[in-house]
Design a protein around this motif. Structure first.
Motif, PDB file in Angstrom:
ATOM      1  N   HIS A  60       0.822  -1.215   0.000  1.00 30.07           N
ATOM      2  CA  HIS A  60       0.000   0.000   0.000  1.00 30.07           C
ATOM      3  C   HIS A  60       0.853   1.261   0.000  1.00 30.07           C
ATOM      4  CE1 HIS A  60       0.490  -0.786   4.439  1.00 30.07           C
ATOM      5  NE2 HIS A  60       0.830   0.491   4.404  1.00 30.07           N
ATOM      6  N   TYR A  61       0.216   2.354  -0.341  1.00 27.07           N
ATOM      7  CA  TYR A  61       0.763   3.697  -0.118  1.00 27.07           C
ATOM      8  C   TYR A  61      -0.016   4.288   1.056  1.00 27.07           C
ATOM      9  CZ  TYR A  61       2.999   3.593  -4.755  1.00 27.07           C
ATOM     10  OH  TYR A  61       3.776   3.284  -5.845  1.00 27.07           O
ATOM     11  N   HIS A  62       0.482   5.374   1.623  1.00 21.70           N
ATOM     12  CA  HIS A  62      -0.256   6.060   2.688  1.00 21.70           C
ATOM     13  C   HIS A  62      -0.902   7.318   2.143  1.00 21.70           C
ATOM     14  CE1 HIS A  62       2.569   4.218   5.934  1.00 21.70           C
ATOM     15  NE2 HIS A  62       1.622   3.381   5.560  1.00 21.70           N
ATOM     16  N   GLY A  63      -2.102   7.588   2.627  1.00 18.82           N
ATOM     17  CA  GLY A  63      -2.804   8.796   2.209  1.00 18.82           C
ATOM     18  C   GLY A  63      -2.566   9.976   3.130  1.00 18.82           C
ATOM     19  N   THR A  64      -1.712   9.818   4.117  1.00 19.55           N
ATOM     20  CA  THR A  64      -1.424  10.922   5.033  1.00 19.55           C
ATOM     21  C   THR A  64       0.084  11.160   5.083  1.00 19.55           C
ATOM     22  OG1 THR A  64      -0.943   9.706   7.045  1.00 19.55           O
ATOM     23  CG2 THR A  64      -3.265   9.986   6.504  1.00 19.55           C
ATOM     24  N   ASP A  65       0.476  12.233   5.751  1.00 22.38           N
ATOM     25  CA  ASP A  65       1.904  12.574   5.811  1.00 22.38           C
ATOM     26  C   ASP A  65       2.642  11.944   6.993  1.00 22.38           C
ATOM     27  OD1 ASP A  65       1.826  14.009   3.527  1.00 22.38           O
ATOM     28  OD2 ASP A  65       1.453  15.939   4.512  1.00 22.38           O
ATOM     29  N   ASP A  66       1.949  11.128   7.779  1.00 19.59           N
ATOM     30  CA  ASP A  66       2.609  10.540   8.955  1.00 19.59           C
ATOM     31  C   ASP A  66       3.781   9.647   8.529  1.00 19.59           C
ATOM     32  OD1 ASP A  66       0.335  10.778  11.342  1.00 19.59           O
ATOM     33  OD2 ASP A  66      -0.481  10.658   9.321  1.00 19.59           O
ATOM     34  N   LEU A  67       4.742   9.524   9.423  1.00 22.63           N
ATOM     35  CA  LEU A  67       5.834   8.576   9.197  1.00 22.63           C
ATOM     36  C   LEU A  67       5.437   7.240   9.821  1.00 22.63           C
ATOM     37  CD1 LEU A  67       8.891  10.784  10.217  1.00 22.63           C
ATOM     38  CD2 LEU A  67       7.958  10.426   7.935  1.00 22.63           C
ATOM     39  N   PRO A 114       5.985   9.356   3.382  1.00 14.50           N
ATOM     40  CA  PRO A 114       4.792   9.004   2.599  1.00 14.50           C
ATOM     41  C   PRO A 114       5.001   8.747   1.115  1.00 14.50           C
ATOM     42  CG  PRO A 114       4.541  11.147   3.682  1.00 14.50           C
ATOM     43  CD  PRO A 114       5.900  10.677   3.998  1.00 14.50           C
ATOM     44  N   GLU A 115       6.153   9.089   0.566  1.00 18.41           N
ATOM     45  CA  GLU A 115       6.322   8.849  -0.881  1.00 18.41           C
ATOM     46  C   GLU A 115       6.629   7.381  -1.201  1.00 18.41           C
ATOM     47  OE1 GLU A 115       8.503  10.207   1.108  1.00 18.41           O
ATOM     48  OE2 GLU A 115      10.527  10.282   0.268  1.00 18.41           O
ATOM     49  N   TRP A 116       6.827   6.564  -0.176  1.00 22.23           N
ATOM     50  CA  TRP A 116       7.220   5.172  -0.399  1.00 22.23           C
ATOM     51  C   TRP A 116       6.040   4.214  -0.256  1.00 22.23           C
ATOM     52  CZ3 TRP A 116      11.945   4.428  -2.298  1.00 22.23           C
ATOM     53  CH2 TRP A 116      12.969   5.321  -1.986  1.00 22.23           C
ATOM     54  N   GLY A 117       5.646   3.558  -1.346  1.00 25.55           N
ATOM     55  CA  GLY A 117       4.751   2.409  -1.246  1.00 25.55           C
ATOM     56  C   GLY A 117       5.540   1.258  -0.659  1.00 25.55           C
ATOM     57  N   HIS A 118       4.872   0.347   0.066  1.00 24.12           N
ATOM     58  CA  HIS A 118       5.655  -0.694   0.735  1.00 24.12           C
ATOM     59  C   HIS A 118       4.891  -1.990   0.937  1.00 24.12           C
ATOM     60  CE1 HIS A 118       3.923   2.190   3.584  1.00 24.12           C
ATOM     61  NE2 HIS A 118       3.664   1.176   4.379  1.00 24.12           N
ATOM     62  N   ALA A 119       5.651  -3.079   0.986  1.00 29.34           N
ATOM     63  CA  ALA A 119       5.116  -4.409   1.291  1.00 29.34           C
ATOM     64  C   ALA A 119       6.234  -5.237   1.912  1.00 29.34           C
ATOM     65  CB  ALA A 119       4.625  -5.105   0.023  1.00 29.34           C
ATOM     66  N   TRP A 120       5.877  -6.093   2.858  1.00 32.13           N
ATOM     67  CA  TRP A 120       6.837  -7.014   3.477  1.00 32.13           C
ATOM     68  C   TRP A 120       6.747  -8.381   2.816  1.00 32.13           C
ATOM     69  CZ3 TRP A 120      10.665  -6.398   6.968  1.00 32.13           C
ATOM     70  CH2 TRP A 120      10.676  -5.217   7.729  1.00 32.13           C
ATOM     71  N   SER A 141      -8.327   3.564  -0.732  1.00 36.94           N
ATOM     72  CA  SER A 141      -7.469   4.101  -1.801  1.00 36.94           C
ATOM     73  C   SER A 141      -5.988   3.794  -1.556  1.00 36.94           C
ATOM     74  CB  SER A 141      -7.679   5.611  -1.948  1.00 36.94           C
ATOM     75  OG  SER A 141      -7.291   6.245  -0.761  1.00 36.94           O
ATOM     76  N   ASP A 142      -5.601   3.509  -0.302  1.00 38.94           N
ATOM     77  CA  ASP A 142      -4.208   3.145  -0.016  1.00 38.94           C
ATOM     78  C   ASP A 142      -3.815   1.865  -0.768  1.00 38.94           C
ATOM     79  OD1 ASP A 142      -4.307   5.231   1.756  1.00 38.94           O
ATOM     80  OD2 ASP A 142      -3.952   4.043   3.559  1.00 38.94           O
ATOM     81  N   TYR A 143      -4.795   1.009  -1.005  1.00 38.38           N
ATOM     82  CA  TYR A 143      -4.535  -0.307  -1.614  1.00 38.38           C
ATOM     83  C   TYR A 143      -4.889  -0.364  -3.098  1.00 38.38           C
ATOM     84  CZ  TYR A 143      -4.395  -1.670   3.288  1.00 38.38           C
ATOM     85  OH  TYR A 143      -4.081  -1.751   4.610  1.00 38.38           O
ATOM     86  N   ALA A 144      -5.595   0.661  -3.589  1.00 35.90           N
ATOM     87  CA  ALA A 144      -6.176   0.598  -4.935  1.00 35.90           C
ATOM     88  C   ALA A 144      -5.135   0.420  -6.034  1.00 35.90           C
ATOM     89  CB  ALA A 144      -7.001   1.852  -5.193  1.00 35.90           C
ATOM     90  N   VAL A 145      -4.003   1.100  -5.908  1.00 30.38           N
ATOM     91  CA  VAL A 145      -2.969   0.989  -6.943  1.00 30.38           C
ATOM     92  C   VAL A 145      -2.457  -0.446  -7.027  1.00 30.38           C
ATOM     93  CG1 VAL A 145      -0.713   1.812  -7.712  1.00 30.38           C
ATOM     94  CG2 VAL A 145      -2.273   3.360  -6.537  1.00 30.38           C
ATOM     95  N   MET A 146      -2.279  -1.069  -5.880  1.00 30.74           N
ATOM     96  CA  MET A 146      -1.780  -2.454  -5.867  1.00 30.74           C
ATOM     97  C   MET A 146      -2.783  -3.379  -6.539  1.00 30.74           C
ATOM     98  SD  MET A 146       1.059  -1.956  -4.525  1.00 30.74           S
ATOM     99  CE  MET A 146       1.748  -0.502  -3.730  1.00 30.74           C
ATOM    100  N   GLU A 147      -4.042  -3.125  -6.279  1.00 29.24           N
ATOM    101  CA  GLU A 147      -5.077  -3.953  -6.890  1.00 29.24           C
ATOM    102  C   GLU A 147      -5.071  -3.765  -8.415  1.00 29.24           C
ATOM    103  OE1 GLU A 147      -8.864  -3.441  -4.992  1.00 29.24           O
ATOM    104  OE2 GLU A 147      -9.885  -4.487  -6.616  1.00 29.24           O
TER     105      GLU A 147
END
Ligand SMILES: [Fe+2]
Length: 196
Positions: A60-67, A114-120, A141-147
């Motif tokens: 996923h990507y994050h939709g907020t600016d949090d770390l 937040p610019e980094w999409g990530h998966a383990w 929407s955090d997951y939509a691109v991956m889908e």
């Protein structure tokens, strides 16, 4: 502490390299409210593969600016991260500016901006277990691109006993992935998360 979510093979299938793969019935379990201190979530991945592709998170990507900070507690994992690609102000979702595979040691922290999409990915012989401090929740929407793109930019597979990266053909102009330790990643990413 509570079981927050369970990701089954059926849920994960859309982001797998082989959509018809068989493998562990449950890919991972996420527990939340795990402590009164820094950590919020604990995730446990099954060991094994889906027709050669190692068990992984959806991505996923994050939709907020949090770390977000991750720490491996047990096991052997790779964190795949991919940087959003922009043309002017427009985010081009099927391109990525950079792909990094981070292989942290147990106890090392990785801080993601937040610019980094990530998966383990669990590449070990037993469960992979991580802590993270993500409290902002997730929007679909955090997951939509991956889908849409059937996963992250690369699939991590087991080939003749070795860990290999296979490009996801739904992405264009993929950069070569870089393999980093947690410390190497921290050094290149420092400017961002300290100054922002
Ligand atoms: Fe995240």
């Amino acid at each position: 502490m509570k079981l927050a979510s369970t990701r089954s093979l059926e849920n994960l299938r859309v982001v797998l390299k082989d959509k018809n793969a068989t493998g562990p019935e449950v890919a991972y379990w996420v527990f939340s409210d795990i402590s009164l201190e820094e950590w919020e979530n604990l995730t446990v991945w099954s060991p094994g593969t889906y027709n050669g592709e190692f068990v992984k998170t959806y991505g996923h990507y994050h939709g907020t600016d949090d770390l977000e900070t991750y720490r491996i507690i047990s096991g052997e994992g790779i964190l795949i991260i991919q940087k959003k690609f922009f043309e002017g102000n427009e985010w081009i979702k099927n391109k990525v500016a950079e792909v990094i595979f981070i292989k942290p040691k147990i106890g090392e922290d990785i801080i993601l901006s937040p610019e980094w999409g990530h998966a383990w990915v669990n590449i070990g012989m037993g469960p992979l277990i991580t802590y993270d401090n993500w409290r902002a929740g997730h929007d679909p929407s955090d997951y939509a691109v991956m889908e849409e793109l059937s996963g992250m930019a690369y699939y991590i597979v087991s080939e003749n006993g070795e860990v290999k990266a296979v490009p996801n053909p739904n992405y264009q102009d993929l950069p070569e992935p870089k393999w980093f330790t947690a410390t190497e990643f921290k050094n290149i990413n420092n400017n961002y998360y300290i100054t922002n």
